[in-house]
Design an enzyme around this catalytic site. Sequence first.
Site, short mmCIF file in Angstrom:
data_model
loop_
_atom_site.label_atom_id
_atom_site.label_comp_id
_atom_site.label_asym_id
_atom_site.label_seq_id
_atom_site.Cartn_x
_atom_site.Cartn_y
_atom_site.Cartn_z
N HIS A 46 0.85 -1.19 0.00
CA HIS A 46 0.00 0.00 0.00
C HIS A 46 0.89 1.24 0.00
CE1 HIS A 46 -3.88 -1.96 1.82
NE2 HIS A 46 -3.36 -2.67 0.83
N GLU A 48 1.11 3.82 1.93
CA GLU A 48 1.70 4.16 3.22
C GLU A 48 2.88 3.26 3.55
OE1 GLU A 48 -2.88 4.45 3.91
OE2 GLU A 48 -1.50 3.36 2.60
N CYS A 76 -5.94 1.86 6.09
CA CYS A 76 -6.59 0.63 6.54
C CYS A 76 -5.93 0.19 7.85
CB CYS A 76 -6.44 -0.45 5.46
SG CYS A 76 -4.74 -1.05 5.26
N CYS A 79 -2.10 -0.55 7.50
CA CYS A 79 -1.29 0.66 7.39
C CYS A 79 -1.30 1.45 8.70
CB CYS A 79 -1.79 1.51 6.23
SG CYS A 79 -1.50 0.71 4.63
#
Length: 142
Positions: A46, A48, A76, A79
């Site tokens: 992701h 991040e 999420c 993360c």
Amino acid sequence: MQHALSLARRAEQEGEVPVGACIVKDGQLVAEGWNQPIGHTDPTAHAEVMAIRAAGKALDNYRLLDTTLYVTLEPCSMCAGAIIHARIKRLVYAATDPRAGAAGSVIDLFSNTAFNHCVSVEGGLAADDSAQLLKAFFRKRR
């Protein structure tokens, strides 16, 4: 946040969900990331996480003290956990994520006092720009 939005557009150009993130320390860009789970065949890639990995290398430290993470979508739970464990001081996100957001939309991991690190969280910066980018991306996919 504008830089994070440009990274989100890069993700979209690569066929990924358009989410971008960047990490700043002392007013200087330290690292950046964009969604890459498809391209990297890695569900943890992701925006991040990619930015956190790059910042760790750039700062030569697994603790990202006194940094701010800007991201175009509410993190999420995966993360959020990475942000907390990296000891990021401040999180600024654009659009909320009503399906997976872990900064208050579905769950709020950042307000959990059981963790030994507290992250300052601010949401809504450039939210409309980010939301429009995401909506347009998913409209094309359907």
